[in-house]
Write an enzyme that holds these catalytic residues in place. Sequence first.
Site, short mmCIF file in Angstrom:
data_model
loop_
_atom_site.label_atom_id
_atom_site.label_comp_id
_atom_site.label_asym_id
_atom_site.label_seq_id
_atom_site.Cartn_x
_atom_site.Cartn_y
_atom_site.Cartn_z
CB SER A 12 -5.58 -12.55 53.22
OG SER A 12 -4.90 -13.32 52.25
CB SER A 32 -3.35 -11.56 43.21
OG SER A 32 -4.37 -12.25 43.86
CD GLU A 77 -5.29 -13.63 40.93
OE1 GLU A 77 -5.47 -13.30 42.11
OE2 GLU A 77 -6.03 -13.27 40.00
#
Length: 355
Positions: A326, A191, A16
């Site tokens: 986000s 994620s 990530e």
Amino acid sequence: MTKLNVALIFGGKSGEHEVSLLSTASIYKHIDKNKYNVFTIGITKDGKWMYYEGSEENIKNGEWVNLANKNVEINLIPSGSREVGIRFEDGRVENIDVLFPVLHGPYGEDGTIQGLFEISQVPYVGCGVLASSVGMDKLVCKKVFSQIGLPQVEYTYTNKWEFDNNTNQELDNIENKLKYPIFVKPANMGSSVGISKTTNREELLDGINEALKYDSRIVLEQGINAREIEVAVLGNYDVKASIAGEIKPAKDFYDYEDKYLDGASTYDIPAKIDQNTMSDIRRMAIEAFKGIDGKGLSRVDFFIDKDSGEVFINEINTLPGFTNISMYPKMWEKTGLNYEDIIDNLIKLALDSKK
């Protein structure tokens, strides 16, 4: 007013890494530089720590690696006369008041770097060693959620040794416990990296082999016809939960590309659910956070079965994404807390946790 020295730590060795760059660029853009002296420390994909000073655009696009000042010394271990902080070429040392990790996934969200921060004795944003390690490990976290009575979909698990040595038996065991579709997930990854939705034995085999690239332990979950609901939490002991949001994935599920790259999914904030369900989900989010001894922040994800209306907790993310698309900052914004205020709160919570 004396400014606090805040060090954003980003990048890292996990899968990530790029997500971290996007989150850090967004935080750097929004942090109030009238209140904070901001120092940016990057960790390369092979684990080298380097000091970078420049624009957030070069963090986002990865150019910071080539622009980093390799002559600046970063020291987080108190030893002898060496001060904890950043030593510049002219001998000047900037002590760090608050460490702000923006590291998603292994080596950043799993308790490892939090242990380093504890040794440094410098306050840091977010969950501690225990909560970070439990929250990162989907299998251990599921067992904790079971102990505190939070509802979950049916699941099972395997590991690389068992699967490699007893492949057909393990596949049989999984198919006996769960019905298709089955979701396959690495136990320690975030994620949506390494996650797949499988609808038959061949896809299940491929999905497990893909997940094993990221971890030696695999979680398998019963797929349901689900709505995906998320809640942001903030606090140390007096924990608050945002209003819930609903993700409407553009694909079968909310995957890595959708979360951080193309942003094709849509969302509703607040989620279009009745007030009782909203209250229950916000309460369970706080219970989950406290259940793993969370501090600072987390995002807690839920499923609502479209057929039965049942609510299931999915997972907790102790260092959620902070990119411009986000959900964590978006949900707080709709609850009445803007991006800059979130950052202020997180820094204050870090300082309060060390009092």
